[in-house]
Design an enzyme around this catalytic site. Structure first.
Site, PDB file in Angstrom:
ATOM      1  N   GLU A  50       0.868  -1.170   0.000  1.00 13.96           N
ATOM      2  CA  GLU A  50       0.000   0.000   0.000  1.00 13.96           C
ATOM      3  C   GLU A  50       0.903   1.218   0.000  1.00 13.96           C
ATOM      4  OE1 GLU A  50      -2.699   0.067   3.260  1.00 13.96           O
ATOM      5  OE2 GLU A  50      -3.748  -1.755   2.652  1.00 13.96           O
ATOM      6  N   ASP A  61      -5.772   9.224   9.753  1.00 13.17           N
ATOM      7  CA  ASP A  61      -4.443   8.746  10.130  1.00 13.17           C
ATOM      8  C   ASP A  61      -3.965   9.339  11.447  1.00 13.17           C
ATOM      9  OD1 ASP A  61      -3.757   7.048   7.877  1.00 13.17           O
ATOM     10  OD2 ASP A  61      -3.836   8.879   6.685  1.00 13.17           O
ATOM     11  N   TYR A 176     -10.672  -4.443   3.549  1.00 11.02           N
ATOM     12  CA  TYR A 176      -9.749  -3.981   4.592  1.00 11.02           C
ATOM     13  C   TYR A 176     -10.569  -3.807   5.866  1.00 11.02           C
ATOM     14  CZ  TYR A 176      -5.958  -1.036   6.564  1.00 11.02           C
ATOM     15  OH  TYR A 176      -4.948  -0.509   7.329  1.00 11.02           O
TER      16      TYR A 176
END
Length: 277
Positions: A50, A61, A176
């Site tokens: 990734e 994040d 995911y």
């Protein structure tokens, strides 16, 4: 047609193990070092890469990846250079899948149609765009699928059975699973809860399930790998980059090996996981 992602997950499944999915930020700490890191990942044990597309407002994040993105941007990273990096990687590796991960804003600014053509031509295999929900599939997901790029969706601990079919519609490549509620690298997952969540997802889809967020050590990787089809590690690798830099934030002779040594250890953990289950 069998894609690189399909082939890689089929290969790891045939070896009775999970795939190790490694996240690094494109251009961190500089373009040349970033390319060297990405080129070294498969040899260290990474099955899927990734590649983070640096963005100034990475809302999903944690601090580690935020800092990596800022380092990359300060060193001149752009979406054009990110695609250049993929293209350069493909000169010597035509097998390892690369998934571009990030946010919609830079893609929108680049131009969706132009981006999809250029990403596919560079050698990217899929996209993870964390701020586009399924209700916005016409914006990017459907055009990406038409262009031959997988569109990988995130499922979270709050994605219940009523929501899950919507999330899985048009998802391809793999699913995911975000193992914690929160931002990347912020906590250690409860591995028993993750195992149950993966089993639930597998009742709804035949796609591989890769688990990430909070996986930092070979022991974590082994625990996740016991039940998942893939283990995603990102913040720990970006932190390895940061820890290798000199006082001015520049790469050193230890930067590439700081990442690859950790990847090798994580790969060993992943391989232990299914054997220990």
């Amino acid at each position: 047609m069998t894609t690189r992602l399909d082939a890689r997950f089929a290969a790891t499944a045939s070896e009775n193990r999970a795939a190790l999915v490694t996240f690094v930020t494109a251009g961190d700490p500089d373009h040349a070092t970033s390319l060297a890191i990405v080129k070294a990942l498969p040899g260290a044990g990474a099955d899927v890469i990734e590649l983070g597309m640096p963005f100034t407002d990475p809302m999903a994040d944690g601090r580690a990846i935020q800092a990596g993105g800022l380092r990359a941007l300060a060193a001149g990273a752009t979406l054009v250079k990110t695609l250049d990096l993929v293209r350069a990687f493909r000169e010597s590796d035509d097998a390892t899948p690369i998934v571009l991960m990030g946010y919609y804003n830079p893609i929108y600014a680049y131009g969706v149609d132009r981006f999809l053509v250029d990403a596919k031509a560079a050698g990217a295999d899929g996209l993870i765009v964390v701020d586009l929900p399924p209700e916005e599939d016409e914006e990017l997901c459907l055009p990406a699928l038409k262009a031959g790029l997988a569109f990988i969706r995130l499922a979270t601990p709050t994605t219940d059975d009523a929501r899950l079919p919507t999330v899985l519609t048009n998802t391809s490549g793999f699913v995911y699973y975000v193992s914690i509620a929160g931002i990347t690298g912020s906590a250690t997952p409860d591995f028993g809860v993750v195992s149950s969540a993966v089993a639930r997802l597998k009742r709804h889809t035949k796609l591989p399930i890769a688990v990430g967020f909070g996986v930092k050590t070979p022991e974590h990787a082994a625990a996740i790998a016991a039940g998942a089809d893939g283990v995603v590690v990102g913040s720990a690798l970006v932190e390895a980059v940061r820890g290798s830099l000199d006082a001015n934030g520049a790469a050193t002779e230890k930067t590439v090996s700081a990442v690859t040594d950790l990847v090798s250890a994580l790969a060993a953990g992943v391989r232990r996981g299914r054997a220990a289950a």
